[in-house]
Design a protein around this motif. Sequence first.
Motif, PDB file in Angstrom:
ATOM      1  N   ARG A  58      10.637  -2.081   7.618  1.00  0.00           N
ATOM      2  CA  ARG A  58      11.783  -2.513   6.939  1.00  0.00           C
ATOM      3  C   ARG A  58      11.316  -3.290   5.621  1.00  0.00           C
ATOM      4  NH1 ARG A  58      16.433  -3.685   9.897  1.00  0.00           N
ATOM      5  NH2 ARG A  58      16.634  -5.819   8.875  1.00  0.00           N
ATOM      6  N   GLU A  59      10.421  -3.942   5.353  1.00  0.00           N
ATOM      7  CA  GLU A  59      10.090  -4.248   4.229  1.00  0.00           C
ATOM      8  C   GLU A  59       9.796  -3.505   3.019  1.00  0.00           C
ATOM      9  OE1 GLU A  59       8.646  -4.913   7.113  1.00  0.00           O
ATOM     10  OE2 GLU A  59       9.327  -7.044   7.460  1.00  0.00           O
ATOM     11  N   ALA A  60       9.635  -2.098   3.290  1.00  0.00           N
ATOM     12  CA  ALA A  60       9.577  -1.045   2.314  1.00  0.00           C
ATOM     13  C   ALA A  60      10.673  -0.212   2.176  1.00  0.00           C
ATOM     14  CB  ALA A  60       8.298  -0.138   3.011  1.00  0.00           C
ATOM     15  N   TYR A  61      11.818  -0.649   2.709  1.00  0.00           N
ATOM     16  CA  TYR A  61      12.801   0.113   2.387  1.00  0.00           C
ATOM     17  C   TYR A  61      13.184   0.028   0.777  1.00  0.00           C
ATOM     18  CZ  TYR A  61      14.547   0.452   7.155  1.00  0.00           C
ATOM     19  OH  TYR A  61      14.342   0.637   8.661  1.00  0.00           O
ATOM     20  N   ASN A  62      13.657   1.161   0.295  1.00  0.00           N
ATOM     21  CA  ASN A  62      14.302   1.162  -1.030  1.00  0.00           C
ATOM     22  C   ASN A  62      15.744   1.375  -0.818  1.00  0.00           C
ATOM     23  OD1 ASN A  62      14.386   3.829  -0.844  1.00  0.00           O
ATOM     24  ND2 ASN A  62      13.590   4.289  -2.658  1.00  0.00           N
ATOM     25  N   PHE A  63      16.639   1.546  -1.953  1.00  0.00           N
ATOM     26  CA  PHE A  63      18.186   1.691  -1.538  1.00  0.00           C
ATOM     27  C   PHE A  63      18.328   3.075  -0.891  1.00  0.00           C
ATOM     28  CE2 PHE A  63      19.490  -2.101  -3.888  1.00  0.00           C
ATOM     29  CZ  PHE A  63      20.802  -2.370  -3.182  1.00  0.00           C
ATOM     30  N   SER A  64      17.817   3.988  -1.407  1.00  0.00           N
ATOM     31  CA  SER A  64      18.057   5.364  -0.872  1.00  0.00           C
ATOM     32  C   SER A  64      17.602   5.143   0.752  1.00  0.00           C
ATOM     33  CB  SER A  64      17.357   6.496  -1.779  1.00  0.00           C
ATOM     34  OG  SER A  64      17.431   6.469  -2.921  1.00  0.00           O
ATOM     35  N   MET A  65      16.557   4.846   1.146  1.00  0.00           N
ATOM     36  CA  MET A  65      15.902   4.688   2.402  1.00  0.00           C
ATOM     37  C   MET A  65      17.008   3.907   3.315  1.00  0.00           C
ATOM     38  SD  MET A  65      13.643   6.523   4.242  1.00  0.00           S
ATOM     39  CE  MET A  65      13.320   6.050   6.025  1.00  0.00           C
ATOM     40  N   TRP A  66      17.163   2.809   2.720  1.00  0.00           N
ATOM     41  CA  TRP A  66      18.115   1.885   3.516  1.00  0.00           C
ATOM     42  C   TRP A  66      19.527   2.528   3.646  1.00  0.00           C
ATOM     43  CZ3 TRP A  66      21.289  -2.949   1.103  1.00  0.00           C
ATOM     44  CH2 TRP A  66      21.752  -3.615   2.175  1.00  0.00           C
ATOM     45  N   SER A  67      20.230   3.390   2.768  1.00  0.00           N
ATOM     46  CA  SER A  67      21.210   4.134   2.939  1.00  0.00           C
ATOM     47  C   SER A  67      21.308   5.092   3.957  1.00  0.00           C
ATOM     48  CB  SER A  67      21.696   4.923   1.703  1.00  0.00           C
ATOM     49  OG  SER A  67      23.012   5.487   1.767  1.00  0.00           O
ATOM     50  N   TYR A  68      20.066   5.643   4.025  1.00  0.00           N
ATOM     51  CA  TYR A  68      19.851   6.851   4.928  1.00  0.00           C
ATOM     52  C   TYR A  68      19.817   6.324   6.463  1.00  0.00           C
ATOM     53  CZ  TYR A  68      17.642  10.639   7.595  1.00  0.00           C
ATOM     54  OH  TYR A  68      17.269  11.469   8.443  1.00  0.00           O
ATOM     55  N   ILE A  69      19.058   5.130   6.409  1.00  0.00           N
ATOM     56  CA  ILE A  69      18.872   4.540   7.998  1.00  0.00           C
ATOM     57  C   ILE A  69      20.023   4.096   8.312  1.00  0.00           C
ATOM     58  CG2 ILE A  69      17.907   2.747   9.049  1.00  0.00           C
ATOM     59  CD1 ILE A  69      15.605   4.621   8.519  1.00  0.00           C
ATOM     60  N   GLU A  70      20.854   3.377   7.700  1.00  0.00           N
ATOM     61  CA  GLU A  70      22.123   2.890   8.085  1.00  0.00           C
ATOM     62  C   GLU A  70      23.270   4.196   8.316  1.00  0.00           C
ATOM     63  OE1 GLU A  70      22.895  -0.130   9.041  1.00  0.00           O
ATOM     64  OE2 GLU A  70      20.961  -1.164   8.103  1.00  0.00           O
ATOM     65  N   ALA A  71      23.148   5.149   7.727  1.00  0.00           N
ATOM     66  CA  ALA A  71      24.141   6.352   7.687  1.00  0.00           C
ATOM     67  C   ALA A  71      23.796   6.870   9.004  1.00  0.00           C
ATOM     68  CB  ALA A  71      24.100   7.209   6.584  1.00  0.00           C
TER      69      ALA A  71
ATOM     70  N   ASP B 169       0.762  -1.272  -0.036  1.00  0.00           N
ATOM     71  CA  ASP B 169      -0.013  -0.099   0.092  1.00  0.00           C
ATOM     72  C   ASP B 169       0.987   1.352  -0.105  1.00  0.00           C
ATOM     73  OD1 ASP B 169      -2.273  -1.486  -0.073  1.00  0.00           O
ATOM     74  OD2 ASP B 169      -2.424  -1.605   2.284  1.00  0.00           O
ATOM     75  N   ILE B 170       1.994   0.972   0.642  1.00  0.00           N
ATOM     76  CA  ILE B 170       2.644   2.443   0.668  1.00  0.00           C
ATOM     77  C   ILE B 170       3.329   2.768  -0.600  1.00  0.00           C
ATOM     78  CG2 ILE B 170       5.207   3.064   1.567  1.00  0.00           C
ATOM     79  CD1 ILE B 170       4.743   1.567   4.093  1.00  0.00           C
ATOM     80  N   TYR B 171       3.821   1.571  -1.445  1.00  0.00           N
ATOM     81  CA  TYR B 171       4.265   1.825  -2.730  1.00  0.00           C
ATOM     82  C   TYR B 171       3.022   2.082  -3.701  1.00  0.00           C
ATOM     83  CZ  TYR B 171       9.154   0.874  -1.652  1.00  0.00           C
ATOM     84  OH  TYR B 171      10.256   0.925  -1.319  1.00  0.00           O
ATOM     85  N   VAL B 172       1.953   1.910  -3.436  1.00  0.00           N
ATOM     86  CA  VAL B 172       1.015   2.207  -4.404  1.00  0.00           C
ATOM     87  C   VAL B 172       0.656   3.720  -4.365  1.00  0.00           C
ATOM     88  CG1 VAL B 172      -1.542   2.140  -4.529  1.00  0.00           C
ATOM     89  CG2 VAL B 172      -0.616   0.051  -4.518  1.00  0.00           C
ATOM     90  N   VAL B 173       0.557   4.257  -3.020  1.00  0.00           N
ATOM     91  CA  VAL B 173       0.325   5.761  -2.589  1.00  0.00           C
ATOM     92  C   VAL B 173       1.929   6.418  -3.225  1.00  0.00           C
ATOM     93  CG1 VAL B 173       0.322   7.553  -1.080  1.00  0.00           C
ATOM     94  CG2 VAL B 173      -0.940   5.293  -0.788  1.00  0.00           C
TER      95      VAL B 173
END
Length: 290
Positions: A238-251, A150-154
């Motif tokens: 966590r299942e909704a992470y894309n690469f940009s979001m994953w990079s931000y979270i880890e950093a 649903d997140i990605y639909v929006v």
Amino acid sequence: MLPYALLLPGLLVIAALLLYPLYQMVDMSFHKVGLRQIRPRNPLPADFVGTHNYTEVFKSDLFAMSLRNTLVFALAAVALTLVVGTLVGLLLHKLGRKMSMLVMVGSMAAWAVPPASAAVVWKWLFDADSGVVNWLFRLDGKAWFNDPLDIYVVLIITVVWASFPFIAVSVLAGLKSIPSELYEAAKVDGSTGFHTFRKITFPMLRPVFSVLVVLSIIWDVKVFTQLFIQAGGTNMPREAYNFSMWSYIEAFSPPPDMGFGAAIAVVLTVILLLITFVYVRQIVKTEDVR
């Protein structure tokens, strides 16, 4: 030397704003960087870890999931943006001058809205309690931002809404350059609208579509702002992470590991370059065959 001297200021600006930060990101990806390494006073030297960060990226259980979310979202968003933008561009070409200008101004107003503002507006429209979408379709408090799908639909709706005006205006500009005699000849031959588009419009606009696809891929693969705002920032699933979001979270999430986040960003950059390279190479090969 005059042409090179005239290009020098622009090259210096590009180097300062793009190339140097890119170098810093790549260099950081080979080090372990935390708060102590970036504090303004007496920063500690960053420990060189070689390819350890990259090894951890590919070993992480989030790698495959983030890659899938990134690519599937980009594929859907790029395809829908091009389809909607092309249809609106064709509509603008058929409308009268005043109506075409009215529709164009309205569309460009959506394109001019900052991504953060657009994300907030669409998050309110899909709000579980007071959202217009739930009220309109009688969904009775459906929570759109709890489930990754649903997140990605929006998110797709938000990105397409903000991106299609640029496609539409670019297609309209291309349509203006096509000789009207071709359409008149097709009309005399009894060609249908779809057949005319397939045989005349699309081939003539192929260079325009090639550039638009590359730009759309670059923009949509690295979408971050809209996802961050709509999915709840660092509290998103966590299942909704894309690469940009994953990079931000880890950093930046405690404890921050900016070297690992930089490594994820470098991997994303390489993936984006590979996709763009393959697509552009295919275009060149097609043009050479023609």
